[in-house]
Design a protein around this motif. Structure first.
Motif, PDB file in Angstrom:
ATOM      1  N   ARG A   1      -7.194  10.113   2.153  1.00 41.04           N
ATOM      2  CA  ARG A   1      -6.652   8.728   1.916  1.00 41.04           C
ATOM      3  C   ARG A   1      -8.254   7.522   2.077  1.00 41.04           C
ATOM      4  O   ARG A   1      -8.307   6.655   1.767  1.00 41.04           O
ATOM      5  CB  ARG A   1      -6.680   8.555   3.720  1.00 41.04           C
ATOM      6  CG  ARG A   1      -5.565   9.186   4.147  1.00 41.04           C
ATOM      7  CD  ARG A   1      -4.524   9.237   5.682  1.00 41.04           C
ATOM      8  NE  ARG A   1      -4.903   7.189   5.477  1.00 41.04           N
ATOM      9  CZ  ARG A   1      -3.534   6.956   5.743  1.00 41.04           C
ATOM     10  NH1 ARG A   1      -2.360   7.335   5.427  1.00 41.04           N
ATOM     11  NH2 ARG A   1      -2.971   5.456   5.436  1.00 41.04           N
TER      12      ARG A   1
ATOM     13  N   SER B   1      -0.093  11.530   2.694  1.00 40.28           N
ATOM     14  CA  SER B   1      -0.839  10.746   3.193  1.00 40.28           C
ATOM     15  C   SER B   1      -1.188  10.928   4.115  1.00 40.28           C
ATOM     16  O   SER B   1      -2.445  10.551   4.771  1.00 40.28           O
ATOM     17  CB  SER B   1       0.272   9.178   3.596  1.00 40.28           C
ATOM     18  OG  SER B   1       0.914   9.568   4.952  1.00 40.28           O
TER      19      SER B   1
ATOM     20  N   TYR C   1       0.722   5.424  -2.153  1.00 40.22           N
ATOM     21  CA  TYR C   1       1.040   6.315  -1.751  1.00 40.22           C
ATOM     22  C   TYR C   1       2.011   7.130  -1.958  1.00 40.22           C
ATOM     23  O   TYR C   1       1.692   8.066  -2.641  1.00 40.22           O
ATOM     24  CB  TYR C   1       0.892   6.321  -0.179  1.00 40.22           C
ATOM     25  CG  TYR C   1      -0.419   6.693   0.446  1.00 40.22           C
ATOM     26  CD1 TYR C   1      -1.018   7.054   0.905  1.00 40.22           C
ATOM     27  CD2 TYR C   1      -0.780   4.675   1.020  1.00 40.22           C
ATOM     28  CE1 TYR C   1      -2.108   7.395   1.745  1.00 40.22           C
ATOM     29  CE2 TYR C   1      -1.952   5.575   1.665  1.00 40.22           C
ATOM     30  CZ  TYR C   1      -2.807   6.104   1.623  1.00 40.22           C
ATOM     31  OH  TYR C   1      -3.955   5.755   2.698  1.00 40.22           O
ATOM     32  N   ARG C   2       3.311   6.013  -2.779  1.00 38.43           N
ATOM     33  CA  ARG C   2       4.621   6.806  -3.355  1.00 38.43           C
ATOM     34  C   ARG C   2       3.765   7.444  -5.129  1.00 38.43           C
ATOM     35  O   ARG C   2       4.128   8.431  -5.348  1.00 38.43           O
ATOM     36  CB  ARG C   2       5.289   6.076  -3.406  1.00 38.43           C
ATOM     37  CG  ARG C   2       6.126   5.885  -2.393  1.00 38.43           C
ATOM     38  CD  ARG C   2       7.006   4.293  -2.169  1.00 38.43           C
ATOM     39  NE  ARG C   2       7.067   4.482  -0.494  1.00 38.43           N
ATOM     40  CZ  ARG C   2       8.971   4.567  -0.308  1.00 38.43           C
ATOM     41  NH1 ARG C   2       9.136   5.684  -1.490  1.00 38.43           N
ATOM     42  NH2 ARG C   2       9.159   5.064   1.027  1.00 38.43           N
TER      43      ARG C   2
ATOM     44  N   THR D   1       0.876  -0.682   0.057  1.00 41.57           N
ATOM     45  CA  THR D   1       0.391   0.168  -0.195  1.00 41.57           C
ATOM     46  C   THR D   1       1.125   1.144   0.174  1.00 41.57           C
ATOM     47  O   THR D   1       0.000   2.292  -0.354  1.00 41.57           O
ATOM     48  CB  THR D   1      -1.037  -0.206   0.416  1.00 41.57           C
ATOM     49  OG1 THR D   1      -0.152   0.167   2.192  1.00 41.57           O
ATOM     50  CG2 THR D   1      -1.925  -1.217   1.380  1.00 41.57           C
ATOM     51  N   GLY D   2       2.224   1.542   0.372  1.00 42.93           N
ATOM     52  CA  GLY D   2       3.032   2.464   0.823  1.00 42.93           C
ATOM     53  C   GLY D   2       3.058   2.407  -0.841  1.00 42.93           C
ATOM     54  O   GLY D   2       3.589   4.015  -1.315  1.00 42.93           O
TER      55      GLY D   2
ATOM     56  N   ARG E   1       9.689  10.712   8.999  1.00 46.93           N
ATOM     57  CA  ARG E   1       8.392  10.307   8.635  1.00 46.93           C
ATOM     58  C   ARG E   1       7.900   9.487   9.728  1.00 46.93           C
ATOM     59  O   ARG E   1       6.676   9.941   9.574  1.00 46.93           O
ATOM     60  CB  ARG E   1       8.974   9.175   7.553  1.00 46.93           C
ATOM     61  CG  ARG E   1       9.038   9.552   6.197  1.00 46.93           C
ATOM     62  CD  ARG E   1       8.605   8.700   5.107  1.00 46.93           C
ATOM     63  NE  ARG E   1      10.213   7.707   4.649  1.00 46.93           N
ATOM     64  CZ  ARG E   1       9.341   6.848   3.939  1.00 46.93           C
ATOM     65  NH1 ARG E   1       8.436   6.131   4.211  1.00 46.93           N
ATOM     66  NH2 ARG E   1      10.650   5.812   4.597  1.00 46.93           N
TER      67      ARG E   1
ATOM     68  N   SER F   1       4.549  10.310   2.406  1.00 41.57           N
ATOM     69  CA  SER F   1       4.401  10.523   3.717  1.00 41.57           C
ATOM     70  C   SER F   1       3.424  11.917   4.084  1.00 41.57           C
ATOM     71  O   SER F   1       2.722  11.690   4.935  1.00 41.57           O
ATOM     72  CB  SER F   1       5.510  10.663   4.551  1.00 41.57           C
ATOM     73  OG  SER F   1       5.485  11.272   6.205  1.00 41.57           O
TER      74      SER F   1
ATOM     75  N   ARG G   1       0.741   1.118   6.488  1.00 44.05           N
ATOM     76  CA  ARG G   1       0.964   1.625   8.120  1.00 44.05           C
ATOM     77  C   ARG G   1      -0.378   1.405   9.041  1.00 44.05           C
ATOM     78  O   ARG G   1      -0.307   1.725  10.209  1.00 44.05           O
ATOM     79  CB  ARG G   1       0.556   3.592   8.022  1.00 44.05           C
ATOM     80  CG  ARG G   1       2.072   3.283   7.370  1.00 44.05           C
ATOM     81  CD  ARG G   1       3.250   3.727   8.235  1.00 44.05           C
ATOM     82  NE  ARG G   1       4.637   4.107   7.425  1.00 44.05           N
ATOM     83  CZ  ARG G   1       5.241   3.467   6.626  1.00 44.05           C
ATOM     84  NH1 ARG G   1       5.180   2.698   5.796  1.00 44.05           N
ATOM     85  NH2 ARG G   1       5.932   4.167   5.802  1.00 44.05           N
ATOM     86  N   ASP G   2      -1.837   1.195   8.370  1.00 39.30           N
ATOM     87  CA  ASP G   2      -2.738   1.209   8.393  1.00 39.30           C
ATOM     88  C   ASP G   2      -4.583  -0.078   7.996  1.00 39.30           C
ATOM     89  O   ASP G   2      -5.005  -0.337   8.245  1.00 39.30           O
ATOM     90  CB  ASP G   2      -3.649   2.567   8.635  1.00 39.30           C
ATOM     91  CG  ASP G   2      -3.926   2.972   7.018  1.00 39.30           C
ATOM     92  OD1 ASP G   2      -3.337   1.734   6.066  1.00 39.30           O
ATOM     93  OD2 ASP G   2      -5.153   3.368   7.263  1.00 39.30           O
TER      94      ASP G   2
ATOM     95  N   ARG H   1      -0.373  11.589  12.354  1.00 38.65           N
ATOM     96  CA  ARG H   1      -1.460  12.974  11.688  1.00 38.65           C
ATOM     97  C   ARG H   1      -2.799  11.906  12.234  1.00 38.65           C
ATOM     98  O   ARG H   1      -3.041  11.112  13.122  1.00 38.65           O
ATOM     99  CB  ARG H   1      -1.432  12.291  10.392  1.00 38.65           C
ATOM    100  CG  ARG H   1      -1.691  10.949   9.865  1.00 38.65           C
ATOM    101  CD  ARG H   1      -1.358  10.377   8.855  1.00 38.65           C
ATOM    102  NE  ARG H   1      -1.765   8.631   8.541  1.00 38.65           N
ATOM    103  CZ  ARG H   1      -0.892   7.851   7.920  1.00 38.65           C
ATOM    104  NH1 ARG H   1       0.424   8.308   7.327  1.00 38.65           N
ATOM    105  NH2 ARG H   1      -1.398   6.557   8.562  1.00 38.65           N
TER     106      ARG H   1
ATOM    107  N   ASP I   1       4.003  10.067  10.443  1.00 37.45           N
ATOM    108  CA  ASP I   1       2.746   9.121  10.157  1.00 37.45           C
ATOM    109  C   ASP I   1       2.372   8.469  11.561  1.00 37.45           C
ATOM    110  O   ASP I   1       1.575   7.963  11.183  1.00 37.45           O
ATOM    111  CB  ASP I   1       3.535   7.959  10.144  1.00 37.45           C
ATOM    112  CG  ASP I   1       4.225   8.440   8.148  1.00 37.45           C
ATOM    113  OD1 ASP I   1       3.622   9.220   7.292  1.00 37.45           O
ATOM    114  OD2 ASP I   1       5.218   7.205   7.715  1.00 37.45           O
TER     115      ASP I   1
HETATM  116  O1   DC Z   1       6.328   1.697   2.958  1.00 38.13           O
HETATM  117  P1   DC Z   1       6.191   3.340   2.724  1.00 38.13           P
HETATM  118  O2   DC Z   1       7.843   3.374   2.546  1.00 38.13           O
HETATM  119  O3   DC Z   1       6.470   2.917   1.059  1.00 38.13           O
HETATM  120  O4   DC Z   1       5.519   4.191   2.537  1.00 38.13           O
HETATM  121  C1   DC Z   1       5.289   5.690   1.810  1.00 38.13           C
HETATM  122  C2   DC Z   1       4.425   7.087   2.924  1.00 38.13           C
HETATM  123  O5   DC Z   1       2.774   6.307   2.385  1.00 38.13           O
HETATM  124  C3   DC Z   1       4.541   6.924   4.013  1.00 38.13           C
HETATM  125  O6   DC Z   1       5.714   6.792   5.021  1.00 38.13           O
HETATM  126  C4   DC Z   1       3.086   6.478   4.949  1.00 38.13           C
HETATM  127  C5   DC Z   1       2.734   6.147   3.964  1.00 38.13           C
HETATM  128  N1   DC Z   1       1.290   4.616   3.890  1.00 38.13           N
HETATM  129  C6   DC Z   1       0.439   5.097   4.882  1.00 38.13           C
HETATM  130  O7   DC Z   1       0.465   6.430   4.952  1.00 38.13           O
HETATM  131  N2   DC Z   1      -0.183   4.846   5.048  1.00 38.13           N
HETATM  132  C7   DC Z   1       0.210   2.770   4.573  1.00 38.13           C
HETATM  133  N3   DC Z   1      -0.510   2.308   4.636  1.00 38.13           N
HETATM  134  C8   DC Z   1       1.661   2.806   4.136  1.00 38.13           C
HETATM  135  C9   DC Z   1       2.391   4.017   3.322  1.00 38.13           C
END
Ligand code: DC
Length: 225
Positions: free
Chosen positions: A109, A103, A39-40, A35-36, A180, A100, A130-131, A187, A184
Motif C-alpha cells: 500500500r 493489497s 492492485y490487480r 486504483t483497483g 473479499r 485483495s 477502497r481507500d 485489514r 478488504d
Molecule cells: O475494485 P477492484 O475489484 O478492482 O479491486 C481489487 C482489489 O484491490 C480489492 O479487492 C481490494 C484492493 N483495492 C484496495 O485495497 N484499495 C483500493 N483503493 C482499490 C482496490
C-alpha cells in the motif's frame, strides 16, 4: 467558475464503482483513475513471476517497479503493463482474490500511495477504489461511498463475467465477494470504510444512469462553491 475536483468513489466489489466512475468521468470531462486495477496489476505480475501473494516484501518490490498506464480504447479504460494490454488478464476471479490479498500488505500500500497521488494530481479526476477518500485523497473535493446488497453485487459480477465470455456460478461468485469484502474491510492498514465526509449511495434500487446523474449534480454543485 467551476473548480476541477478530485472525486473519490469507494465501496465493495460489485457495487458498480467502475461503471459509475467511467460514466461520471465522461459526463464531467474528468480523467478516470481505477486504483483497483493497480492492485490487480501487482497481483498479476506476482503470479507471472511465481511470487506468492503472501510475500509482502516481494509484492511491494513489484509495486515499486510497476510500469503501468491507462488508455481509453473504444470507450473502455485499458490497462497497460509496459506496452502490453493486460485489461482482460487482470479481471479474472483468481486475480481478484490475489489483488485483495496483496493489497493487505502495508509495504504494498505504501509503495502504491505515491503512484496514485501522482496519477490523480491536479484534480479533474474521478478516482475509484477502497481507500481513496480516506487515505489516498483525504482532501478530495467530493467523496462518495457506493454500496449495493450482496446478492445484487454478485448478480452484477456474474453478468459482467458472462458478457466477457466466462462461465461462472452465482453461489461461488457470492462466496468470493463475501470473502473479499471481509478481507478488504478487516485489514489493519487502510481498510475499506466510508470516509466521515463521504456521501453514501445505495445503487441496489437505482439504474446506473440515475446514480450517475445524481452524483454528477452533486459534483457540479460542489465545484461551484
Ligand atoms: O475494485 P477492484 O475489484 O478492482 O479491486 C481489487 C482489489 O484491490 C480489492 O479487492 C481490494 C484492493 N483495492 C484496495 O485495497 N484499495 C483500493 N483503493 C482499490 C482496490
Amino acid at each position: 467558475m467551476e473548480r476541477q475536483l478530485v472525486v473519490t468513489i469507494d465501496g465493495p466489489a460489485g457495487a458498480g464503482k467502475s461503471s459509475v466512475a467511467k460514466l461520471l468521468a465522461r459526463r464531467l470531462g474528468y480523467r478516470l483513475l481505477d486504483t483497483g486495477a493497480i492492485y490487480r496489476a501487482v497481483a498479476f505480475t506476482a503470479r507471472e513471476r511465481g511470487i506468492p501473494w503472501t510475500d509482502g516484501e516481494a509484492c511491494a518490490q513489484i509495486a515499486r517497479d510497476l510500469d503501468i498506464h491507462f488508455d481509453f480504447v473504444d470507450e473502455t479504460n485499458h490497462v497497460f503493463l509496459g506496452n502490453i494490454d493486460r485489461s482482460a488478464d487482470i479481471r479474472t476471479p483468481e486475480v481478484s482474490q490475489g489483488a485483495s490479498q496483496v493489497s493487505a500488505h502495508p509495504p504494498v500500500r505504501a509503495a502504491l500511495l505515491d503512484l496514485q497521488r501522482r496519477l490523480g494530481a491536479g484534480g479533474g479526476v474521478v478516482v475509484e477504489g477502497r481507500d481513496t477518500g480516506t487515505v489516498v485523497f483525504p482532501d478530495a473535493g467530493m467523496k462518495f461511498f457506493l454500496t449495493a446488497t450482496e446478492t445484487e453485487r454478485a448478480r452484477r459480477r456474474v453478468d459482467e463475467l458472462t458478457r466477457a465470455g466466462k462461465s461462472v456460478d452465482f453461489d461461488q461468485t457470492l462466496a468470493e465477494i463475501r470473502e473479499r469484502d471481509t478481507r478488504d474491510a478487516s485489514r489493519d492498514v487502510a481498510p475499506m470504510v466510508p470516509a466521515a465526509d463521504a456521501v453514501m449511495v445505495d445503487s441496489s434500487t437505482q439504474t446506473l444512469e440515475e446514480v450517475v446523474e445524481s452524483l454528477a449534480q452533486q459534483v457540479v454543485g460542489q465545484s461551484k462553491r
